[in-house]
Scaffold this motif. Structure first.
Motif, PDB file in Angstrom:
ATOM      1  N   GLU A   1       2.035  -1.091   1.046  1.00 25.67           N
ATOM      2  CA  GLU A   1       0.741  -0.815   1.667  1.00 25.67           C
ATOM      3  C   GLU A   1      -0.140  -0.122   0.645  1.00 25.67           C
TER       4      GLU A   1
ATOM      5  N   HIS B   1      -7.245  -0.058   4.063  1.00 22.31           N
ATOM      6  CA  HIS B   1      -5.805   0.037   4.328  1.00 22.31           C
ATOM      7  C   HIS B   1      -5.287  -1.377   4.540  1.00 22.31           C
ATOM      8  N   VAL B   2      -4.532  -1.860   3.572  1.00 25.35           N
ATOM      9  CA  VAL B   2      -4.019  -3.239   3.631  1.00 25.35           C
ATOM     10  C   VAL B   2      -2.521  -3.241   3.345  1.00 25.35           C
ATOM     11  N   ARG B   3      -1.886  -4.330   3.757  1.00 27.66           N
ATOM     12  CA  ARG B   3      -0.483  -4.562   3.410  1.00 27.66           C
ATOM     13  C   ARG B   3      -0.455  -5.782   2.489  1.00 27.66           C
TER      14      ARG B   3
ATOM     15  N   GLU C   1      -2.947  -8.512   4.185  1.00 31.51           N
ATOM     16  CA  GLU C   1      -3.194  -8.365   5.619  1.00 31.51           C
ATOM     17  C   GLU C   1      -3.890  -7.020   5.802  1.00 31.51           C
ATOM     18  N   VAL C   2      -4.947  -7.026   6.595  1.00 33.81           N
ATOM     19  CA  VAL C   2      -5.669  -5.784   6.846  1.00 33.81           C
ATOM     20  C   VAL C   2      -4.916  -4.988   7.907  1.00 33.81           C
ATOM     21  N   VAL C   3      -4.568  -3.735   7.590  1.00 32.02           N
ATOM     22  CA  VAL C   3      -3.888  -2.861   8.542  1.00 32.02           C
ATOM     23  C   VAL C   3      -4.929  -2.117   9.379  1.00 32.02           C
ATOM     24  N   ASP C   4      -5.966  -1.635   8.708  1.00 32.10           N
ATOM     25  CA  ASP C   4      -7.042  -0.901   9.377  1.00 32.10           C
ATOM     26  C   ASP C   4      -8.362  -1.444   8.839  1.00 32.10           C
TER      27      ASP C   4
ATOM     28  N   ARG D   1      -3.943   1.888   0.114  1.00 30.45           N
ATOM     29  CA  ARG D   1      -5.070   2.559   0.762  1.00 30.45           C
ATOM     30  C   ARG D   1      -6.134   2.889  -0.269  1.00 30.45           C
TER      31      ARG D   1
ATOM     32  N   GLU E   1       6.836  -5.829  -0.769  1.00 32.41           N
ATOM     33  CA  GLU E   1       5.810  -5.541   0.226  1.00 32.41           C
ATOM     34  C   GLU E   1       5.400  -4.082   0.060  1.00 32.41           C
TER      35      GLU E   1
END
Ligand code: NI
Length: 186
Positions: free
Chosen positions: A134, A118-120, A90-93, A136, A132
């Motif tokens: 994150e 920046h992904v999760r 999932e893209v965070v930014d 970067r 899980e």
């Protein structure tokens, strides 16, 4: 364990959507053997990630291992060997940055690809536990590159400017010196 042959771009199985691993397959001897083979293969070929479709296994499984220290991608944080079963991302930014990516299924080439930085990521380990984390920067690119393989995508699909696809020798000779100069020699 054994080093497996990595299939190369043009092989149709690199373009398939891989199937999820089933709960009953987790922690099985067969899955442990496949992961062991993938680790041996990654170390033998020399790389920082490998997806099961690259050894011609049509399952949603990838491994990532980034050695720390200086590299052609800049100074990298070490990421210990991580086995990702049925991963989701999932893209965070959405802000992107680019790297000259390579792929063991596309030997000899490098291509400039921009991706979110920046992904999760969520995945199961071999015992079926959920993880899980994150990611970067460069590591975010590595996860996206590897998980793309599970959907039949290769980094060349993301090379927006075809003039920024090069053989490694020419990349080292003509591209890298300019980038190092632009980066102040770093
Ligand atoms: Ni690859």
């Amino acid at each position: 364990m054994a080093v497996r042959k990595i299939i190369r771009m043009g092989h149709p199985n690199l373009r398939r959507v891989a199937r999820p691993l089933l709960p009953e397959e987790l922690d099985s001897d067969e899955l442990h053997r496949l992961v062991g083979d993938m680790i041996d293969t990654l170390h033998d070929y020399g790389g920082i990630g490998l997806a099961a479709p690259q050894v011609n296994e049509n399952v949603r499984l990838a491994i990532v291992e980034v050695p720390g220290g200086p590299s052609r991608y800049g100074a990298l944080d070490r990421t210990p060997l991580t086995v990702c079963v049925n991963p989701e991302i999932e893209v965070v930014d959405p802000e992107t940055a680019g790297y000259w990516e390579g792929c063991l299924s596309i030997p000899g080439l490098r291509g400039w690809v921009e991706r979110p930085q920046h992904v999760r990521v969520r995945f199961l380990d071999l015992q079926g536990q959920t993880h899980e984390t994150e990611a970067r920067g460069f590591l975010a690119t590595v996860f996206q590159h590897e998980f793309d393989h599970l959907d039949g995508r290769l980094y060349v699909d993301h090379v927006a400017d075809p003039t920024r696809l090069a053989f490694e020798d020419e990349y080292a000779r003509y591209v890298l010196p300019h980038e190092e100069a632009a980066a102040g020699g770093g």
